[in-house]
Write an enzyme that holds these catalytic residues in place. Sequence first.
Site, mmCIF file in Angstrom:
data_model
loop_
_atom_site.group_PDB
_atom_site.id
_atom_site.type_symbol
_atom_site.label_atom_id
_atom_site.label_comp_id
_atom_site.label_asym_id
_atom_site.label_seq_id
_atom_site.Cartn_x
_atom_site.Cartn_y
_atom_site.Cartn_z
ATOM 1 N N GLY A 86 -1.473 -0.505 9.654
ATOM 2 C CA GLY A 86 -0.965 0.000 10.930
ATOM 3 C C GLY A 86 0.429 -0.520 11.242
ATOM 4 O O GLY A 86 1.274 0.218 11.755
ATOM 5 N N THR A 87 0.676 -1.775 10.950
ATOM 6 C CA THR A 87 1.987 -2.364 11.251
ATOM 7 C C THR A 87 3.088 -1.620 10.504
ATOM 8 O O THR A 87 4.124 -1.254 11.083
ATOM 9 C CB THR A 87 1.994 -3.863 10.865
ATOM 10 O OG1 THR A 87 0.965 -4.522 11.604
ATOM 11 C CG2 THR A 87 3.338 -4.502 11.144
ATOM 12 N N SER A 111 -4.951 2.717 10.880
ATOM 13 C CA SER A 111 -5.152 1.573 9.981
ATOM 14 C C SER A 111 -6.577 1.575 9.437
ATOM 15 O O SER A 111 -7.530 1.768 10.205
ATOM 16 C CB SER A 111 -4.897 0.288 10.773
ATOM 17 O OG SER A 111 -5.243 -0.836 10.002
ATOM 18 N N THR A 151 4.102 1.924 -5.906
ATOM 19 C CA THR A 151 2.858 2.412 -6.508
ATOM 20 C C THR A 151 1.731 2.379 -5.481
ATOM 21 O O THR A 151 1.545 1.386 -4.777
ATOM 22 C CB THR A 151 2.490 1.532 -7.731
ATOM 23 O OG1 THR A 151 3.557 1.638 -8.657
ATOM 24 C CG2 THR A 151 1.189 1.972 -8.378
ATOM 25 N N CYS A 193 -3.817 -11.546 16.555
ATOM 26 C CA CYS A 193 -2.608 -12.295 16.189
ATOM 27 C C CYS A 193 -2.225 -13.282 17.282
ATOM 28 O O CYS A 193 -1.505 -14.222 17.026
ATOM 29 C CB CYS A 193 -1.460 -11.339 15.880
ATOM 30 S SG CYS A 193 -1.182 -10.163 17.173
#
Length: 386
Positions: free
Chosen positions: A71-72, A195, A233, A321
Amino acid sequence: MRRVYFDNSATTPVLPEVFEAMRPYFGEQFGNASSIHHHGQETRGAVERARESVAALLGCRASEVVFTSGGTEADNLAIFGIAGEGDHVITSTVEHHAVLNACKELESEGCEVTYLSVDGRGCVDPGDVRRALRPSTKLITIMMANNETGVLQPVEEIGKIVAEAEVYFHTDAVQAAGKVPVDVKSIGCDLMAISGHKLHGPQGVGALYVRKGTELHPMLYGGRHERSRRAGTENVPGIVGLGEAAELARAGLAKGEDQKLAAMRDRIERALLQIECSAVNGDGAARVPNIANLRFDALEGEALVIALDLKGLAVSTGAACSSGAIEPSHVLLAMGATADRARASIRISLGKQNTDEEVDLAIGLIPETVARLRELSPVWKAAVST
Ligand code: PLP
């Protein structure tokens, strides 16, 4: 000790079906999806099938899905991919740091950013979005669901304003996808981040919806992966896991799993609101079905989280976080909470694996733990003795 996990907004357990879908791509199906031989074609097929699954969850075309590391990265790609020096960006004060800190960085690069405030329920006023528009506005980035309170923003109304103004609209749907129906067309957004690990897929993989025709500058330079929008990749096992999780999330919504989560969430809230001097943060707003953010005055949310963990119940104080940090939640402060009240809040977030019996356990454990901590709280003692 029996452990109960109620922190699914931080991360969700990978579903067994997801794990099984991923397994071959750690073993016999190891090819590089860009190789033209059999091994590469096998994994290429798997990546493209996963892209179809993600597209089906979001209501877009497969060609509009860009896989990222989470997601970030998807939020950062949307923001830095669209805006730059001289542009104006509109966002809100309650965004996840993946958006807020990207906007701060943009400011240091000569971009102007307007941070819209929210009301007491945590909602952005679409009228404020309209009033903040300037000729230089390039991007509006407003989240779909808040990660701390679960509050849903009026993204469809914002989408209508954006359509008239012809600016780009990004929405961070990391906490919304799989929890509520998500449809990029009815929202009218140009970009949307999701995410894997928030919807029972693996960590370290996500996706960005990029509406066809959107001019998006890549952040990573290298090969021509992801139609030159994200070099590197592909993380094939992760992408396959995200695709499977997206399928299961869509099937779950069709079966009404969101109603089941909402019923469990409501039961938790009803029971915990019996505790004296408690409240639901975000009460009265439309919310995703799996998050309850509750405030118990005169105690420290951190202390409650630790005390509950010692009894086997995992909840959190908000964004993962920021756990461990003493600062009160920026989201609750933005909603008008005092620092003390913001610190007195915890988030209980449910996932597909949670059961009614676990809810019973939580609603037995939390009131007694709150009472015990309050007995030790001088603030509480002073309040009850007056
Ligand atoms: N946006 C929101 C609303 C989130 O809740 C999170 C994770 O907590 C992110 C973005 C970042 O996602 P990821 O952990 O995949 O980088």
